[in-house]
Design a protein around this motif. Structure first.
Motif, mmCIF file in Angstrom:
data_model
loop_
_atom_site.group_PDB
_atom_site.id
_atom_site.type_symbol
_atom_site.label_atom_id
_atom_site.label_comp_id
_atom_site.label_asym_id
_atom_site.label_seq_id
_atom_site.Cartn_x
_atom_site.Cartn_y
_atom_site.Cartn_z
ATOM 1 N N PRO A 1 0.807 -1.227 0.000
ATOM 2 C CA PRO A 1 0.000 0.000 0.000
ATOM 3 C C PRO A 1 0.836 1.272 0.000
ATOM 4 C CG PRO A 1 -0.570 -1.430 1.866
ATOM 5 C CD PRO A 1 0.558 -2.082 1.141
ATOM 6 N N TYR A 2 2.025 1.194 0.600
ATOM 7 C CA TYR A 2 2.891 2.386 0.674
ATOM 8 C C TYR A 2 3.597 2.613 -0.655
ATOM 9 C CZ TYR A 2 1.600 1.465 5.399
ATOM 10 O OH TYR A 2 0.842 1.222 6.521
ATOM 11 N N PHE A 3 4.003 1.518 -1.309
ATOM 12 C CA PHE A 3 4.540 1.658 -2.671
ATOM 13 C C PHE A 3 3.489 2.347 -3.547
ATOM 14 C CE2 PHE A 3 7.325 -2.298 -2.050
ATOM 15 C CZ PHE A 3 8.511 -1.606 -2.111
ATOM 16 N N GLN A 4 2.280 1.862 -3.446
ATOM 17 C CA GLN A 4 1.214 2.388 -4.310
ATOM 18 C C GLN A 4 0.918 3.849 -4.007
ATOM 19 O OE1 GLN A 4 -1.695 -0.626 -3.361
ATOM 20 N NE2 GLN A 4 -1.215 -1.815 -5.212
ATOM 21 N N ARG A 5 1.000 4.200 -2.722
ATOM 22 C CA ARG A 5 0.677 5.565 -2.305
ATOM 23 C C ARG A 5 1.633 6.592 -2.916
ATOM 24 N NH1 ARG A 5 -0.288 5.724 4.038
ATOM 25 N NH2 ARG A 5 -1.805 4.148 3.404
ATOM 26 N N THR A 6 2.871 6.152 -3.217
ATOM 27 C CA THR A 6 3.880 7.105 -3.703
ATOM 28 C C THR A 6 3.658 7.523 -5.146
ATOM 29 O OG1 THR A 6 5.403 5.408 -4.573
ATOM 30 C CG2 THR A 6 5.677 6.033 -2.275
ATOM 31 N N GLU A 7 2.975 6.688 -5.942
ATOM 32 C CA GLU A 7 3.130 6.808 -7.401
ATOM 33 C C GLU A 7 1.822 6.905 -8.175
ATOM 34 O OE1 GLU A 7 4.985 2.997 -8.407
ATOM 35 O OE2 GLU A 7 3.080 1.970 -8.108
ATOM 36 N N THR A 8 1.942 7.581 -9.334
ATOM 37 C CA THR A 8 0.952 7.452 -10.400
ATOM 38 C C THR A 8 1.720 6.797 -11.539
ATOM 39 O OG1 THR A 8 -0.194 9.448 -9.697
ATOM 40 C CG2 THR A 8 -0.589 8.706 -11.962
ATOM 41 N N ALA A 9 1.505 5.502 -11.720
ATOM 42 C CA ALA A 9 2.294 4.760 -12.717
ATOM 43 C C ALA A 9 1.593 4.838 -14.059
ATOM 44 C CB ALA A 9 2.469 3.309 -12.274
ATOM 45 N N THR A 10 2.270 5.452 -15.042
ATOM 46 C CA THR A 10 1.629 5.661 -16.347
ATOM 47 C C THR A 10 1.424 4.348 -17.092
ATOM 48 O OG1 THR A 10 3.765 6.031 -17.407
ATOM 49 C CG2 THR A 10 2.612 7.982 -16.601
ATOM 50 N N SER A 11 2.139 3.290 -16.685
ATOM 51 C CA SER A 11 1.979 2.001 -17.376
ATOM 52 C C SER A 11 0.608 1.391 -17.100
ATOM 53 C CB SER A 11 3.052 1.015 -16.901
ATOM 54 O OG SER A 11 2.853 0.723 -15.517
ATOM 55 N N GLY A 12 0.005 1.770 -15.987
ATOM 56 C CA GLY A 12 -1.276 1.184 -15.605
ATOM 57 C C GLY A 12 -1.180 -0.309 -15.302
ATOM 58 N N ALA A 13 0.038 -0.795 -15.042
ATOM 59 C CA ALA A 13 0.222 -2.233 -14.787
ATOM 60 C C ALA A 13 -0.477 -2.630 -13.482
ATOM 61 C CB ALA A 13 1.711 -2.543 -14.720
ATOM 62 N N PRO A 14 -0.930 -3.876 -13.404
ATOM 63 C CA PRO A 14 -1.628 -4.312 -12.191
ATOM 64 C C PRO A 14 -0.756 -4.141 -10.947
ATOM 65 C CG PRO A 14 -1.710 -6.011 -13.920
ATOM 66 C CD PRO A 14 -0.807 -4.920 -14.412
ATOM 67 N N GLY B 1 7.054 6.250 -15.162
ATOM 68 C CA GLY B 1 6.760 5.427 -16.335
ATOM 69 C C GLY B 1 8.016 5.198 -17.147
ATOM 70 N N PRO B 2 7.958 4.255 -18.087
ATOM 71 C CA PRO B 2 9.126 3.988 -18.927
ATOM 72 C C PRO B 2 9.439 5.171 -19.835
ATOM 73 C CG PRO B 2 7.413 2.300 -19.221
ATOM 74 C CD PRO B 2 6.804 3.411 -18.425
ATOM 75 N N ALA B 3 10.669 5.226 -20.337
ATOM 76 C CA ALA B 3 11.079 6.294 -21.256
ATOM 77 C C ALA B 3 10.150 6.308 -22.466
ATOM 78 C CB ALA B 3 12.514 6.056 -21.712
ATOM 79 N N THR B 4 9.731 7.505 -22.879
ATOM 80 C CA THR B 4 8.822 7.577 -24.029
ATOM 81 C C THR B 4 9.576 7.311 -25.339
ATOM 82 O OG1 THR B 4 9.095 9.954 -23.825
ATOM 83 C CG2 THR B 4 7.000 9.042 -23.092
ATOM 84 N N GLN B 5 10.855 7.707 -25.407
ATOM 85 C CA GLN B 5 11.625 7.463 -26.632
ATOM 86 C C GLN B 5 12.933 6.775 -26.258
ATOM 87 O OE1 GLN B 5 11.508 11.746 -27.642
ATOM 88 N NE2 GLN B 5 11.056 11.018 -29.702
ATOM 89 N N PRO B 6 12.884 5.461 -26.000
ATOM 90 C CA PRO B 6 14.118 4.790 -25.583
ATOM 91 C C PRO B 6 15.170 4.834 -26.685
ATOM 92 C CG PRO B 6 12.214 3.303 -25.472
ATOM 93 C CD PRO B 6 11.752 4.559 -26.129
ATOM 94 N N ASN B 7 16.421 4.814 -26.271
ATOM 95 C CA ASN B 7 17.530 4.854 -27.225
ATOM 96 C C ASN B 7 17.551 3.558 -28.041
ATOM 97 O OD1 ASN B 7 20.242 4.867 -28.362
ATOM 98 N ND2 ASN B 7 20.579 6.599 -26.975
ATOM 99 N N ASP B 8 17.744 3.692 -29.367
ATOM 100 C CA ASP B 8 17.742 2.509 -30.247
ATOM 101 C C ASP B 8 18.762 1.459 -29.822
ATOM 102 O OD1 ASP B 8 15.730 3.493 -31.747
ATOM 103 O OD2 ASP B 8 16.989 4.206 -33.405
ATOM 104 N N VAL B 9 19.905 1.907 -29.320
ATOM 105 C CA VAL B 9 20.922 0.912 -28.960
ATOM 106 C C VAL B 9 20.447 0.092 -27.749
ATOM 107 C CG1 VAL B 9 22.411 2.246 -27.367
ATOM 108 C CG2 VAL B 9 23.415 0.531 -28.883
ATOM 109 N N LEU B 10 19.679 0.716 -26.885
ATOM 110 C CA LEU B 10 19.162 -0.015 -25.718
ATOM 111 C C LEU B 10 18.031 -0.954 -26.139
ATOM 112 C CD1 LEU B 10 19.236 2.805 -23.009
ATOM 113 C CD2 LEU B 10 21.045 1.251 -23.755
ATOM 114 N N LEU B 11 17.233 -0.517 -27.105
ATOM 115 C CA LEU B 11 16.183 -1.409 -27.624
ATOM 116 C C LEU B 11 16.815 -2.635 -28.284
ATOM 117 C CD1 LEU B 11 13.657 1.216 -29.067
ATOM 118 C CD2 LEU B 11 13.331 -0.268 -27.070
ATOM 119 N N ALA B 12 17.973 -2.444 -28.948
ATOM 120 C CA ALA B 12 18.669 -3.586 -29.551
ATOM 121 C C ALA B 12 19.148 -4.550 -28.459
ATOM 122 C CB ALA B 12 19.842 -3.100 -30.395
ATOM 123 N N CYS B 13 19.596 -3.999 -27.333
ATOM 124 C CA CYS B 13 20.013 -4.841 -26.204
ATOM 125 C C CYS B 13 18.812 -5.655 -25.690
ATOM 126 C CB CYS B 13 20.580 -3.998 -25.068
ATOM 127 S SG CYS B 13 22.151 -3.207 -25.435
#
Ligand SMILES: Cc1cc2nc3c(=O)[nH]c(=O)nc-3n(C[C@H](O)[C@H](O)[C@H](O)COP(=O)(O)OP(=O)(O)OC[C@H]3O[C@@H](n4cnc5c(N)ncnc54)[C@H](O)[C@@H]3O)c2cc1C
Length: 504
Positions: A123-136, A147-159
């Motif tokens: 409940p305390y984790f939840q109280r801190t955040e508005t998570a844009t992912s909307g994950a359960p 939330g995750p980066a909106t435009q992740p770097n291509d080299v990291l996406l390749a990783c």
């Protein structure tokens, strides 16, 4: 400000991640009178707001400039930055926002802490955040927008593709504490700017008439009447002041700061206090013990394809893994970083880094003040990689990271390993590389261990054992480090501390 009579109910010492949460939550009722003391400034360098600039902040006026003593593993001291100023370390950190995996909180009860499992903290984790992912299981209305980066770097996406190609699970929400595998992690970045604890929690509370904030105020020591803590002596503008608390003093000066303040106040072990020339006021042998951190070893790659200019925090994607199939939860983190970090082999202009860190290190060290002088640097010795288990965990992570680097997904980038380089293949050379070239992941915890045994410093309600009117409520109370970056856990501890204080 100098006072003999309490103008405040609660005095909070340290305006970092935890201190900002407490100052905001405790003053929400409009009646509890709170004073927040912070050693650093109210205004921080411009670079604080710009996510890719964070590596420059460790050497700025927004940080304390600490180093460890020379480490047994490498023979060298290790820089151990911590934030100084409103927002504390949340204002200079790398902005990864993630709960530890649920299994890593089970060890919190080893010294007798009650009611601090992952489920208790949820409940305390939840109280801190508005998570844009909307994950359960994630928060929907807390002050931090994550939330995750909106435009992740291509080299990291390749990783990330390379991780999946080599058989790893693509996690849905690696920040939620329930999954293993690789995924973009949540960040404390909102509309391209850092969101620190001061931004999310403190700024909206600053106009409240029941909150006073004093910056440039270094807590020297605690003031007691009998066994009751009644205030704090602090220095500001070259003068010594006293702040008195009608109800409680709460230390949120962080893993290095809170234990140091206790020791300067004569609370600690005979040996540590004696060595610093401080009289023992209250014997608590655990103060400053149990210091531990995530060390991180790096593999540095050069690539032929130009790496896009970093836009976020550099470390947008990470994985949580088990070093052996029989581990009871993930104990290694692999993080992909979109710049080539400095290394001991050769400079790299265009490339990236894979960081590998044992997430549940066994090595334990200590913190002690060097003297009674509140402005003297403390003696910090995390004893990184002194436990063989930590070396084994990092070796397993290096093997996994290299398989990812050699995947087809990264082959198209024209990749070459520069550090340690492919001459290091056997376990001995890789262990040597990790021991000699690691850095701190900047997650020190544990110096005011929460529990109920003789080494614990605070009880399960964060009260300093054997004293009245005094709590500690920051990263220092963490008995065993969570298996992810630490900030989200510190926020949850502070949310719970606020509830405990308001209830008492
Ligand atoms: C460079 C860096 C990168 C990091 N990256 C990440 C990351 O990406 N993700 C993550 O989850 N975690 C990260 N962390 C760790 C995370 O930020 C910390 O775990 C967390 O902020 C600790 O919060 P705290 O409240 O315990 O201490 P802090 O936030 O450090 O706050 C302590 C405050 O107390 C003040 N203080 C200390 N002594 C005194 C005194 N004597 N008098 C008055 N005030 C005092 C300090 O100035 C500071 O403002 C990073 C940390 C650093 C330094």
């Amino acid at each position: 400000m100098s006072s003999q009579h309490p103008d405040h109910d609660i005095v909070i010492v340290g305006g970092g991640s935890a201190g900002c949460v407490l100052a905001a939550r405790l003053t929400e009722d409009g009646t509890t009178r709170v004073l927040l003391l912070e050693a650093g400034p109210a205004t921080l360098p411009e670079a604080v707001a710009y996510p890719p600039a964070w590596p420059s902040l460790a050497a700025s006026e927004a940080a304390w400039g600490d180093r460890t003593v020379p480490q047994e593993a490498s023979g060298a001291p290790v820089p151990l930055p911590r934030g100084k100023g409103l927002g504390g370390s949340s204002a200079i950190n790398a902005m990864v926002f993630a709960r530890g995996h649920r299994t890593s909180y089970d060890a919190w009860s080893a010294h007798g802490a009650k009611g601090w499992t992952y489920d208790d903290l949820l409940p305390y984790f939840q109280r801190t955040e508005t998570a844009t992912s909307g994950a359960p299981g994630r928060g929907t209305s807390g002050p931090l927008t994550v939330g995750p980066a909106t435009q992740p770097n291509d080299v990291l996406l390749a990783c990330l593709d390379g991780a999946v190609e080599t058989g790893h699970r693509r996690a849905v929400d690696i920040s939620g504490g329930l999954e293993e595998g690789f995924a973009p992690v949540d960040l404390n970045v909102v509309a391209g700017r850092r969101q620190s604890a001061a931004d999310a929690y403190l700024a909206p509370a600053l106009d409240r008439p029941n909150l006073d904030v004093v910056t440039g105020a270094t807590a020297h020591r605690l003031i007691f009447e009998g066994t009751r803590c009644v205030g704090v002596e602090y220095g500001a503008d070259g003068q010594t002041h006293t702040a008195r608390a009608a109800a409680e003093v709460v230390l949120t000066a962080g893993t290095i700061g809170s234990a140091s303040i206790l020791q300067r106040s004569g609370i600690g072990s005979d040996d540590d206090l004696g060595a610093a020339g401080v009289d023992v006021f209250h014997r608590l042998p655990g103060v400053g013990r149990n210091l531990h951190d995530h060390p991180r070893a790096n593999l540095v790659y050069q690539v032929q394809r130009p790496v896009p200019t970093p836009r976020n925090n550099h470390g947008e994607i990470l994985g949580l893994l088990r070093s052996t199939p029989d581990a009871d939860g993930p104990d290694v983190q692999i993080i992909f970083i979109d710049i080539p970090l400095p290394n001991a082999v050769a400079p790299v202009q265009n490339g990236f880094t894979i960081g590998i860190s044992p997430m549940r290190p066994v090595s334990r060290g200590s913190l002690r003040i060097s003297s009674a002088d509140p402005y003297a640097a403390p003696v910090i010795d995390p004893r990184y990689f002194t436990a063989e288990e930590d070396v084994r965990a990092v070796l397993s992570g290096i093997t996994t990271a290299r398989r990812i680097a050699w995947s087809d997904a990264l082959a198209t980038w024209g990749i070459e390993e520069i550090s340690p380089g492919l001459s290091a293949v056997d376990e001995k050379s890789l262990a040597e590389h990790a021991r000699r070239n690691f850095g701190s992941y900047c997650h020190p915890v544990g110096t005011c261990l929460m529990g109920e045994d003789e080494m614990s410093v605070v009880d399960s309600e964060l009260r300093v054992r054997g004293l009245d009117g005094l709590r500690v409520a920051d990263g220092s109370v963490i008995p065993a480090i969570p298996s992810n970056n630490t900030n989200a856990t510190v926020y949850a501890i502070a949310e719970r501390a606020a509830e405990l204080l308001l209830r008492s």
